[in-house]
Design an enzyme around this catalytic site. Sequence first.
Site, PDB file in Angstrom:
ATOM      1  N   SER A 186       0.331   9.534  -1.579  1.00 17.88           N
ATOM      2  CA  SER A 186      -0.281   8.354  -1.804  1.00 17.88           C
ATOM      3  C   SER A 186      -1.254   8.009  -3.102  1.00 17.88           C
ATOM      4  O   SER A 186      -1.603   7.056  -3.326  1.00 17.88           O
ATOM      5  CB  SER A 186      -0.770   7.752  -0.209  1.00 17.88           C
ATOM      6  OG  SER A 186      -1.872   8.428  -0.174  1.00 17.88           O
ATOM      7  N   HIS A 214       4.909   6.186   2.809  1.00 20.19           N
ATOM      8  CA  HIS A 214       4.905   5.510   1.493  1.00 20.19           C
ATOM      9  C   HIS A 214       6.383   5.339   0.784  1.00 20.19           C
ATOM     10  O   HIS A 214       6.550   4.870  -0.333  1.00 20.19           O
ATOM     11  CB  HIS A 214       3.862   5.945   0.415  1.00 20.19           C
ATOM     12  CG  HIS A 214       2.802   5.533   0.889  1.00 20.19           C
ATOM     13  ND1 HIS A 214       1.913   4.474   0.470  1.00 20.19           N
ATOM     14  CD2 HIS A 214       1.656   6.390   1.459  1.00 20.19           C
ATOM     15  CE1 HIS A 214       0.750   4.472   1.158  1.00 20.19           C
ATOM     16  NE2 HIS A 214       0.528   5.776   1.537  1.00 20.19           N
ATOM     17  N   LYS A 244       3.245  -0.540   6.423  1.00 20.43           N
ATOM     18  CA  LYS A 244       3.008  -0.616   5.135  1.00 20.43           C
ATOM     19  C   LYS A 244       4.376  -1.579   4.506  1.00 20.43           C
ATOM     20  O   LYS A 244       4.058  -2.742   4.694  1.00 20.43           O
ATOM     21  CB  LYS A 244       3.094   0.532   4.560  1.00 20.43           C
ATOM     22  CG  LYS A 244       1.953   1.453   4.786  1.00 20.43           C
ATOM     23  CD  LYS A 244       1.657   2.847   4.052  1.00 20.43           C
ATOM     24  CE  LYS A 244       0.680   3.945   4.534  1.00 20.43           C
ATOM     25  NZ  LYS A 244      -0.403   3.461   4.804  1.00 20.43           N
TER      26      LYS A 244
END
Length: 397
Positions: A186, A214, A244
């Site tokens: 990340s 991610h 996310k």
Amino acid sequence: MTSKLLGHFLQENLSELKSKGLYNVIHPLQSANGPIITIKGKELINLSSNNYLGLATDARLIAAAVEATHKFGVGAGAVRSINGTLDLHVKLEQKLAEFKHTEAAIAYQSGFNCNMAAISGVMDKDDAILSDQLNHASIIDGCRLSRAKIIAFNHSDIDDLRAKAKQAKESRLYKKIMVITDGVFSMDGDIAKLPEIAEVAEEFELITYVDDAHGSGVLGKGAGTVKHFGLSDKIDFQIGTLSKAIGVVGGYVAGRQDLIDWLKVRSRPFLFSTALPPGDVAASIRAIEILMSSTELHDKLWDNANYFKKGLRKLGFDIGHSDTPITPCIIGEEQKAQEFSKRLFEEGVYAKAIVLPTVPKNTGRVRNMPIAAHTTEMLDRAVAIYEKVGKEMGILQ
Ligand code: PMP
């Protein structure tokens, strides 16, 4: 009278952080965490959320959450293993398994506690874990909680991983050995070398664990890093977060049926912490349906990311070697990165500085997360502000 010792400890450490410019000041949002946010009454282009696809404010998810909240209430009322499991949770887990091309899935209250749950649910003191040096804090904590021997390998260094796997295997000290990596890292946006990791795992009979917080919604046409490499049958644990790209909150493990059956009876957050709220579950289901039915948002995310990266690169900024929409703008010295972020804020861009200890010394950066919901106009404006501040601070010529 409260503890004097505690007071000394806190004051000493807080002062030290503040004097080094490492104390993180939080600015509360007065708006949703969308492409434009309001802080202290000021409108800013938001380049700091993980809301990759813009789903956190999507009307379809909001409608699903409202409907489920009316039907089931705001709270699940109990832990999953007593009577906190609603049919909605079961549906979410079926959808997640479909999404990840696995036999089954289990949902947790966050990505963070998912790592605590899953690692310690399977590994124990007789085992060893090979962990990429740059793995996320929740992986590190999950490994610690398991009491397994933690063997860190150099970031994405397959030779180092192989040597350490060989040594661990040949020592015959451990019952099980696991290799754990983030799918996408990340801070730099680089992708783990999963095909090579899977090969090493096969050679030394390692259990494979990928945290794709991610990568999901971003790589593999939305299905994640494991799908991106076509490795769905080689990875034992696919971890994801619902917070996310999915835009809500929660975490999950997708994998074989017996693994999920085991985690349902052994992993502690499933057994001892209240289930995800109905509205969040319904919104997450809707998000996964959207992701599986169209790549529109995914494609928009990539268009925006490529456009923004091109803009910063053309100006002469060092944007590292990201393979994903995560766009670091590397400034160097910690105080300078903080100052850069502060100046961006004053000019109308919210992009958080990331400094030591999260990233190595003198690689302080401003991390940008372009999302699908940004318009070209917003991104142009952000790049123009970067240019202005970059020139003023002598970072650009
Ligand atoms: N794993 C990774 C790799 C992450 O980046 C994060 C979020 N920062 C988490 C886990 C934790 O996820 P959550 O925010 O859902 O707790």
